[in-house]
Design a protein around this motif. Structure first.
Motif, PDB file in Angstrom:
ATOM      1  N   ASN A 378       0.789  -1.103  -0.022  1.00 51.24           N
ATOM      2  CA  ASN A 378       0.299  -0.067  -0.074  1.00 51.24           C
ATOM      3  C   ASN A 378       0.697   1.364   0.166  1.00 51.24           C
ATOM      4  OD1 ASN A 378      -2.209  -1.225  -0.219  1.00 51.24           O
ATOM      5  ND2 ASN A 378      -3.042  -1.050   1.787  1.00 51.24           N
ATOM      6  N   LYS A 381       2.041   1.647  -3.463  1.00 51.15           N
ATOM      7  CA  LYS A 381       1.085   1.817  -4.267  1.00 51.15           C
ATOM      8  C   LYS A 381       0.528   3.446  -4.145  1.00 51.15           C
ATOM      9  CE  LYS A 381      -2.465  -0.439  -3.748  1.00 51.15           C
ATOM     10  NZ  LYS A 381      -3.593  -1.362  -3.908  1.00 51.15           N
ATOM     11  N   TYR A 382       0.652   3.990  -3.106  1.00 47.59           N
ATOM     12  CA  TYR A 382      -0.032   5.373  -2.638  1.00 47.59           C
ATOM     13  C   TYR A 382       1.198   6.067  -2.635  1.00 47.59           C
ATOM     14  CZ  TYR A 382      -4.135   2.304  -2.460  1.00 47.59           C
ATOM     15  OH  TYR A 382      -5.113   1.537  -2.649  1.00 47.59           O
ATOM     16  N   ASP A 405       4.995   6.285   4.440  1.00 47.62           N
ATOM     17  CA  ASP A 405       5.001   6.940   3.081  1.00 47.62           C
ATOM     18  C   ASP A 405       4.774   8.233   3.001  1.00 47.62           C
ATOM     19  OD1 ASP A 405       2.358   7.351   2.200  1.00 47.62           O
ATOM     20  OD2 ASP A 405       2.133   5.187   2.912  1.00 47.62           O
ATOM     21  N   ILE A 410      -4.904   9.945   3.611  1.00 44.32           N
ATOM     22  CA  ILE A 410      -6.191   9.479   3.704  1.00 44.32           C
ATOM     23  C   ILE A 410      -7.052  10.476   4.595  1.00 44.32           C
ATOM     24  CG2 ILE A 410      -7.697   7.463   4.230  1.00 44.32           C
ATOM     25  CD1 ILE A 410      -5.295   5.870   4.631  1.00 44.32           C
ATOM     26  N   VAL A 418     -11.044   2.250   6.648  1.00 39.54           N
ATOM     27  CA  VAL A 418      -9.950   1.491   5.930  1.00 39.54           C
ATOM     28  C   VAL A 418      -9.973  -0.183   6.121  1.00 39.54           C
ATOM     29  CG1 VAL A 418      -8.494   3.458   5.418  1.00 39.54           C
ATOM     30  CG2 VAL A 418      -8.188   2.015   7.311  1.00 39.54           C
ATOM     31  N   PHE A 423     -13.526  -1.399   1.022  1.00 39.65           N
ATOM     32  CA  PHE A 423     -13.575   0.034   1.045  1.00 39.65           C
ATOM     33  C   PHE A 423     -12.296   0.538   0.392  1.00 39.65           C
ATOM     34  CE2 PHE A 423     -11.692   3.783   2.648  1.00 39.65           C
ATOM     35  CZ  PHE A 423     -12.940   4.648   2.569  1.00 39.65           C
ATOM     36  N   ARG A 424     -12.616   1.496  -0.622  1.00 36.53           N
ATOM     37  CA  ARG A 424     -11.381   2.282  -1.194  1.00 36.53           C
ATOM     38  C   ARG A 424     -11.667   3.678  -1.105  1.00 36.53           C
ATOM     39  NH1 ARG A 424      -9.084   1.044  -6.365  1.00 36.53           N
ATOM     40  NH2 ARG A 424      -7.270   0.877  -4.879  1.00 36.53           N
ATOM     41  N   SER A 425     -10.689   4.559  -0.634  1.00 42.81           N
ATOM     42  CA  SER A 425     -11.258   5.965  -0.799  1.00 42.81           C
ATOM     43  C   SER A 425     -11.409   6.566  -1.884  1.00 42.81           C
ATOM     44  CB  SER A 425      -9.878   6.544  -0.181  1.00 42.81           C
ATOM     45  OG  SER A 425      -8.861   6.570  -0.952  1.00 42.81           O
ATOM     46  N   GLY A 435      -6.738  -1.680  -7.302  1.00 45.58           N
ATOM     47  CA  GLY A 435      -6.907  -2.421  -5.862  1.00 45.58           C
ATOM     48  C   GLY A 435      -8.397  -3.085  -5.695  1.00 45.58           C
ATOM     49  N   GLU A 436      -8.523  -3.762  -4.830  1.00 44.59           N
ATOM     50  CA  GLU A 436      -9.634  -4.428  -4.459  1.00 44.59           C
ATOM     51  C   GLU A 436     -10.226  -3.955  -3.101  1.00 44.59           C
ATOM     52  OE1 GLU A 436      -7.072  -6.845  -5.219  1.00 44.59           O
ATOM     53  OE2 GLU A 436      -7.349  -6.486  -7.355  1.00 44.59           O
ATOM     54  N   GLY A 437      -9.650  -3.455  -2.234  1.00 46.99           N
ATOM     55  CA  GLY A 437     -10.034  -2.871  -1.013  1.00 46.99           C
ATOM     56  C   GLY A 437     -10.234  -3.979   0.039  1.00 46.99           C
ATOM     57  N   GLY A 439      -7.084  -5.544   1.086  1.00 47.51           N
ATOM     58  CA  GLY A 439      -5.791  -5.771   1.738  1.00 47.51           C
ATOM     59  C   GLY A 439      -5.855  -5.451   3.397  1.00 47.51           C
ATOM     60  N   LEU A 440      -6.373  -4.132   3.390  1.00 47.90           N
ATOM     61  CA  LEU A 440      -6.358  -3.858   5.188  1.00 47.90           C
ATOM     62  C   LEU A 440      -7.197  -4.745   5.807  1.00 47.90           C
ATOM     63  CD1 LEU A 440      -5.613   0.056   5.058  1.00 47.90           C
ATOM     64  CD2 LEU A 440      -4.092  -1.883   5.122  1.00 47.90           C
ATOM     65  N   SER A 464       1.217   8.661   4.730  1.00 47.88           N
ATOM     66  CA  SER A 464       0.724   7.593   6.250  1.00 47.88           C
ATOM     67  C   SER A 464       1.705   6.763   6.721  1.00 47.88           C
ATOM     68  CB  SER A 464      -0.394   6.620   5.505  1.00 47.88           C
ATOM     69  OG  SER A 464      -1.185   7.273   4.525  1.00 47.88           O
TER      70      SER A 464
HETATM   71  P1  ADP Z   1      -6.546  -1.473  -1.720  1.00 46.48           P
HETATM   72  O1  ADP Z   1      -5.289  -0.984  -1.454  1.00 46.48           O
HETATM   73  O2  ADP Z   1      -6.701  -2.447  -2.766  1.00 46.48           O
HETATM   74  O3  ADP Z   1      -7.708  -0.455  -2.376  1.00 46.48           O
HETATM   75  P2  ADP Z   1      -6.659  -1.997   1.132  1.00 46.48           P
HETATM   76  O4  ADP Z   1      -7.556  -2.732   1.840  1.00 46.48           O
HETATM   77  O5  ADP Z   1      -5.275  -2.410   1.161  1.00 46.48           O
HETATM   78  O6  ADP Z   1      -7.236  -2.129  -0.346  1.00 46.48           O
HETATM   79  O7  ADP Z   1      -6.924  -0.430   1.312  1.00 46.48           O
HETATM   80  C1  ADP Z   1      -8.096   0.428   1.431  1.00 46.48           C
HETATM   81  C2  ADP Z   1      -8.056   1.522   1.395  1.00 46.48           C
HETATM   82  O8  ADP Z   1      -7.154   2.279   2.384  1.00 46.48           O
HETATM   83  C3  ADP Z   1      -7.211   1.900   0.088  1.00 46.48           C
HETATM   84  O9  ADP Z   1      -7.927   2.002  -1.016  1.00 46.48           O
HETATM   85  C4  ADP Z   1      -6.845   3.518   0.390  1.00 46.48           C
HETATM   86  O10 ADP Z   1      -7.842   4.305  -0.134  1.00 46.48           O
HETATM   87  C5  ADP Z   1      -6.584   3.723   1.603  1.00 46.48           C
HETATM   88  N1  ADP Z   1      -5.026   3.151   1.952  1.00 46.48           N
HETATM   89  C6  ADP Z   1      -4.489   2.012   2.519  1.00 46.48           C
HETATM   90  N2  ADP Z   1      -3.177   2.249   2.568  1.00 46.48           N
HETATM   91  C7  ADP Z   1      -3.084   3.584   2.070  1.00 46.48           C
HETATM   92  C8  ADP Z   1      -1.593   4.333   2.289  1.00 46.48           C
HETATM   93  N3  ADP Z   1      -0.633   3.831   2.770  1.00 46.48           N
HETATM   94  N4  ADP Z   1      -1.919   5.641   1.766  1.00 46.48           N
HETATM   95  C9  ADP Z   1      -3.017   6.189   1.145  1.00 46.48           C
HETATM   96  N5  ADP Z   1      -4.122   5.483   1.367  1.00 46.48           N
HETATM   97  C10 ADP Z   1      -4.215   4.166   1.778  1.00 46.48           C
END
Ligand code: ADP
Length: 475
Positions: A378, A381-382, A405, A410, A418, A423-425, A435-437, A439-440, A464
């Motif tokens: 993450n 990626k972000y 990072d 967020i 999250v 959930f995806r922002s 992404g699929e939302g 991971g977390l 974050s």
């Molecule tokens: P994905 O990354 O596949 O969308 P995650 O469950 O890992 O799904 O994350 C959920 C959401 O949380 C992400 O879509 C993003 O909006 C936010 N997020 C997670 N990690 C970060 C990060 N390091 N920086 C910014 N946003 C984050």
């Protein structure tokens, strides 16, 4: 299956229990009072004649340890007459062989042979707390007989004095009273049971309300709640509140399940639709080998995405349904970190890692690797361009992992969401970041399973920082 009609009603159980307990208690009270009263009477009656015996003994036992019956005057009315109103005492003096040597004149007033001439009374030494008076009918009159030894100065027995007296009526009175108390207790018990029977219905009304509400519940109708209970007891109100809370939780889970189903099908449907669209377009006419390759590559990418989703979902459900069934073993988290960094950033140019060596936790290497991988993925990626910092340190109690990072961050409203599945922002959706939302959500389940807790600090545009605390495994 449990059928209510196969069980006794609460009312019946209450009546039986209370009936037995109160009945036994009443019997005990009546019994103890009866025995106590009889005993008291016996002691009183015995003491009464004992006084008389002591007085006579002081006259008839003469100096030199001689029995001399003439030494006592014997002229008091209660020694001469036998009318009940003067409470006569019938006295006999017996020698040490228990043969009568003297009797007061009122003894002779009984018809010939009716009065016992020997020793029939109970000696004080033979009394026990439970013995009753020794009584005997002499003609129509019931007398109680008590005997006392007449002792010489060396305590040897010179003879006996036996005194008889009309049995006090009070003894019969006590018997009748006890009988009356028994009947009264039976009525009291009956009255009490009737009261319980009538009131039990009222007391149980809240439970009926709860049962009725529960009967009306269904998966589609989880918004039913037990209304405020009037005239209820604390236990019923607690039960009703617990029930309402349970329904709220069930409702929440049910909503979550619905949302999850629709999200999951949506997430799977999108790649499937894309896949089908590409295949259909490709099949419309003859294509070159390069075009077929492109379509197959796309099919492979979409399939990978779907496999990823399904795998994450399966892992989530495994961790959720039976967490204690997944065994844990000592894992060197320092090694796991190094391995994950290698996988995520083969050139290691973007990860500034500071990993203390030889830090151990209780987990599984692939699950803890997955957890670190999700956070690190993450971050990269972000924050596609910056340097990601990863620190693994330990204190005396715990292990701390920090991944930071300086990417998109967020916003505060979304930060609490999250961990939710899918959930995806909004910003990552707008920027079409893949992404699929899941991971977390998965990281959260793995952390729980390991007994770890984690948090994310974030600010839009600034980046974050994930901080995860693991219980340390001491060597
Ligand atoms: P994905 O990354 O596949 O969308 P995650 O469950 O890992 O799904 O994350 C959920 C959401 O949380 C992400 O879509 C993003 O909006 C936010 N997020 C997670 N990690 C970060 C990060 N390091 N920086 C910014 N946003 C984050």
């Amino acid at each position: 299956m449990m059928q209510p009609q196969h069980y006794p009603t609460f009312r019946k159980r209450l009546l039986i229990r209370v009936g037995i307990i109160v009945g036994l208690a009443l019997l005990l009270v009546v019994g103890v009072s009866w025995i106590g009263a009889l005993n008291w009477l016996r002691i009183d009656a015995t003491q009464f004649v004992q006084k008389e015996a002591d007085e006579i003994a002081s006259f008839v036992v003469r100096a030199g340890d001689i029995l001399s019956v003439e030494s006592y005057p014997w002229n008091e009315p209660h020694h001469m007459f036998d009318e009940a109103r003067i409470d006569p005492l019938f006295v006999q003096i017996l020698d040490r062989n228990k043969r009568e040597i003297f009797a007061t004149v009122n003894v002779d007033l009984f018809s010939e042979g009716a009065y016992p001439r020997g020793l029939v009374g109970v000696l004080p030494d033979d009394f026990s707390p439970f013995s009753s008076l020794k009584t005997q009918f002499v003609g129509p009159s019931e007398l109680y007989f008590t005997a006392f030894p007449l002792r010489a100065s060396d305590k040897s027995v010179l003879g006996y004095i036996q005194i008889a007296r009309f049995l006090p009526h009070i003894q019969q009175t006590v018997r009748s009273l006890a009988f009356g108390a028994l009947i009264g207790s039976a009525f009291m018990l009956f009255g009490l049971l009737v009261l319980i029977y009538v009131n039990a219905g009222r007391l149980l009304a809240p439970l009926h309300t709860i049962a009725k509400t529960a009967d009306n519940l269904s998966a589609e109708q989880l918004d039913v709640r037990i209304p405020d209970l009037e005239n209820a007891d604390r236990e019923s109100v607690s039960l009703a509140l617990a029930f309402n809370r349970l329904i709220s939780r069930l409702g929440g889970s049910f909503e979550e399940m619905k949302r999850f189903n629709s999200n999951a099908s949506h997430q799977l449907q999108t790649p499937l639709t894309v896949l089908k669209g590409h295949i259909d377009v490709t099949l419309r006419k003859e294509r070159t080998a390069l075009e077929y390759r492109k379509t197959l590559q796309l099919a492979s990418d979409e399939t990978n995405a779907m496999v990823g989703i399904v795998r994450s979902l399966m892992q989530l459900s495994r961790l959720e349904s039976n967490p204690s069934g997944i065994p844990k073993e000592p894992v060197c988290l320092s090694d796991v970190c190094a391995h994950v960094i290698n996988l995520v950033d083969p050139e290691k140019s973007r990860v500034d890692a500071q990993v203390d060596p030889n830090i151990w936790i209780l987990s599984q290497a692939d699950l803890s690797g997955q957890l670190i991988g999700i956070f690190l993925d993450n971050a990269m990626k972000y924050d596609p361009d910056g340097v990601i910092s990863l620190r693994l340190t330990s204190t005396a109690e715990e292990v701390i992992l920090e991944i930071e990072d300086h990417g998109i961050g967020i916003n505060a409203e979304e930060l609490g969401l999250v961990r939710e599945r899918f959930f995806r922002s909004q910003s990552v959706q707008d920027q079409r970041i893949a992404g699929e939302g899941l991971g977390l959500a998965l990281a959260d389940q793995i952390a729980r399973w390991q007994g770890a807790r984690w948090n994310i600090d974030s600010a839009v545009g600034k980046g974050s920082k994930v901080i995860c605390h693991f219980p340390l495994l001491r060597s």
